[in-house]
Design a protein around this motif. Structure first.
Motif: not given
Length: 333
Positions: A173-180
């Protein structure tokens, strides 16, 4: 090390009222070939102690306590510990159906993906989210396009992931909040040989929590979404696909990105302390910023895609404002 069939990863943070229900729904299945990894992400409530008590009661359960780092990092901690052939994700404020493992057992895809759907529980009751049944006889790329366009990729908790694929391609998981979840699922999907989709629910997404972040206004999405979709474009561009296949996926991603602009507008409408005129000014600024970064390059997927692009291009902020208002009104009926 004993290799189990499933590793079920449950990140835990500030979900004290729901944690026992979640864990009980998994361990009461009458199934044995699994481990349940509870990842305490530095929760400030009683969750850490509750996790430890569960581990004392049930040999399937392993617990890791970590300094708070957010949902993506908590799930990655679970992945680093996992030993199962397949990975399942569950959120600690949700719960699984009584036949969860039974349905997961119906098909093993070590080089692919088995996907079910969920039901949403809110004040109106429980309603299943409908998806299309798609078996292994449907071409992989056709199913991939369906998953992307229908937003089935926007989640991980009803999907059976092969750990072989995850480890072979170093997927985390990448640091892509809110679309991780979306980025993780897209990365995984691009390395599958077969994808099977079943319109049967295995999971209950409980949306009755009034403190849920989905109910509060989200700030800065106009700056966050470009990073997410830039990463999606990058992943597709690097994938082992034909030039034509990449173009087809680029078009869908652009459509999703334009839809995300609508989400930005909807978030502005949650601001009850600002006049309509000021909100429309902010929307106009969003239009200018969005179009400068992403002029039309891939065509239009459908009429909505075209209309949104026109509104953004010509900065029709008043139209976007009132369309957003109308959408909210319709959804409340």
């Amino acid at each position: 090390m004993i290799v189990l069939k499933y590793s079920v990863i449950v990140p835990v943070y500030n979900t004290e009222p729901y944690l026992d229900r979640c864990v009980s729904s998994i361990v009461s299945q009458g199934y044995d070939d699994y481990e349940l990894i509870l990842v305490d992400d530095g929760s400030p409530d009683r969750c850490p102690a509750m996790c430890d008590r569960w581990a004392e009661k049930d040999a399937h359960i392993r617990v890791v306590h970590r300094v708070n780092g957010g949902l993506p990092m908590a799930r990655n901690s679970g992945l680093d510990m996992a030993s199962g052939d397949y990975i399942l994700f569950v959120d600690s404020d949700d719960y699984v159906c009584d036949d969860y493992f039974e349905k997961m057992e119906r098909q093993d895809l070590p080089d692919g993906w088995l996907i079910y759907t969920n039901s949403v529980r809110n004040a109106d009751g429980i309603q299943q989210q409908m998806i299309q049944d798609r078996d292994e006889n449907i071409p992989y790329f056709d199913t991939l396009k369906y998953l992307l366009y229908s937003r089935v990729l926007n989640g991980t908790c009803t999907k059976k992931f092969s750990r072989k694929i995850i480890e072979k391609y170093h997927i985390r998981f990448e640091d892509m909040v809110p679309a991780e979840d979306f980025i993780f699922s897209l990365r995984y999907a691009l390395h599958c040989e077969t994808i099977v989709v079943r319109n049967q629910f295995v999971y209950i997404n409980d949306q009755r929590n009034e403190n849920s972040i989905t109910r509060s206004r989200k700030y800065g999405l106009i700056d966050i979404y470009p990073k997410i979709f830039d990463r999606a474009f990058e992943l597709v561009n690097e994938a082992e696909l034909t030039t034509q296949q990449k173009k087809e996926l680029f078009l869908i991603i652009d459509k999703l990105h334009v839809d995300s602009f609508g989400t930005c507008v909807m978030e502005e409408l949650k601001d009850k302390d600002t006049s309509a005129f000021e909100i429309q000014k902010r929307i106009r600024t969003f239009c200018k910023k969005f179009y400068a970064q992403y002029p039309t390059a891939y065509g239009y997927k459908d009429l909505t895609h075209f209309c949104m692009r026109v509104c953004i291009h010509f900065r029709f902020s008043v139209a976007l404002y009132w369309l957003g208002k109308l959408y909210v009104k319709i959804r409340r009926r």
